[in-house]
Design an enzyme around this catalytic site. Structure first.
Site, mmCIF file in Angstrom:
data_model
loop_
_atom_site.group_PDB
_atom_site.id
_atom_site.type_symbol
_atom_site.label_atom_id
_atom_site.label_comp_id
_atom_site.label_asym_id
_atom_site.label_seq_id
_atom_site.Cartn_x
_atom_site.Cartn_y
_atom_site.Cartn_z
ATOM 1 N N ILE A 1 -22.863 55.258 35.177
ATOM 2 C CA ILE A 1 -22.466 56.631 34.879
ATOM 3 C C ILE A 1 -21.900 57.291 36.129
ATOM 4 O O ILE A 1 -22.505 57.224 37.200
ATOM 5 C CB ILE A 1 -23.680 57.441 34.374
ATOM 6 C CG1 ILE A 1 -24.349 56.731 33.196
ATOM 7 C CG2 ILE A 1 -23.263 58.856 33.984
ATOM 8 C CD1 ILE A 1 -25.755 57.219 32.909
ATOM 9 N N CYS A 2 -20.757 57.935 35.987
ATOM 10 C CA CYS A 2 -20.165 58.693 37.090
ATOM 11 C C CYS A 2 -20.643 60.140 36.977
ATOM 12 O O CYS A 2 -20.123 60.926 36.186
ATOM 13 C CB CYS A 2 -18.643 58.621 37.029
ATOM 14 S SG CYS A 2 -17.842 59.444 38.413
#
Length: 204
Positions: free
Chosen positions: A85-86
């Site tokens: 996840i960014c």
């Protein structure tokens, strides 16, 4: 140990006052290995999907952020094919925004918000980001398809099983000379509800 005491408090709060659409628990009594589920928000392509995440708590928590990734495949510009996840609060400064005052509930709520409001300007998946920006209809269609295929898979399996049971019952009844009353089928899927509270074991 600070991690253990902090986790105990956080899991207790997640059990008695979980954020809407979010649940979290320890995996097999492992102190640092958690699982979470996020219910896809209404009016998003993830609606009615249940997304499972892995949450690993590092030894230096809360001075280091938890390591979080999706176990359920999701079509999203800020989440890659391995579930990474960014999100800024999942990284330490100066590149990130994690600080010890944040907690697991904050992280999961932020991920839930990211699902509802993708950030195409800071993507992990450039092709999906471009699609989100310039062909929103195609993005929404694919994201819904992924949700149906992966986040609602158990529901489909249960429905198929119930359908098979009904067909067998109809076949048997057609060969019978006696009319039988239908019995209610058991084993219906338990719906995910953010109001359901679970019992979370504290760290040993």
């Amino acid at each position: 140990m600070q991690r253990a005491s902090r986790l105990k408090k956080e899991l207790h709060m997640l059990a008695i006052e979980p954020p809407p659409g979010i649940t979290c628990w320890q995996e097999k009594d492992q102190v640092a290995d958690l699982r979470a589920q996020i219910l896809g928000g209404a009016n998003t392509p993830y609606e009615k999907g249940v997304f499972t995440l892995e949450v690993i708590i590092p030894e230096r928590y809360p001075f280091e952020p938890p390591q979080v990734r999706f176990l359920t495949p999701i079509y999203h510009p800020n989440i890659d094919s391995s579930g990474r996840i960014c999100l800024d609060i999942l990284k330490l400064p100066p590149k990130g925004a994690w600080r010890p005052s944040l907690n697991i509930a904050t992280v999961l709520t932020s991920i839930q918000l990211l699902m509802a409001e993708p950030n195409p300007d800071d993507p992990l998946m450039a092709d999906i980001s471009s699609e989100f920006k310039y062909n929103k209809i195609a993005f929404l269609k694919k994201a819904k398809q992924w949700t149906e295929a992966h986040a609602r898979q158990k529901q489909k399996a249960d429905e198929e099983e119930l359908g098979t049971s009904s067909e067998v019952g109809d076949s048997e009844e057609s060969h019978s000379t006696q009319k039988r009353k239908a019995r209610p089928l058991g084993g219906m899927e338990k719906k995910f509800s953010p109001d359901v509270q679970r019992v979370y074991p504290g760290p040993s």
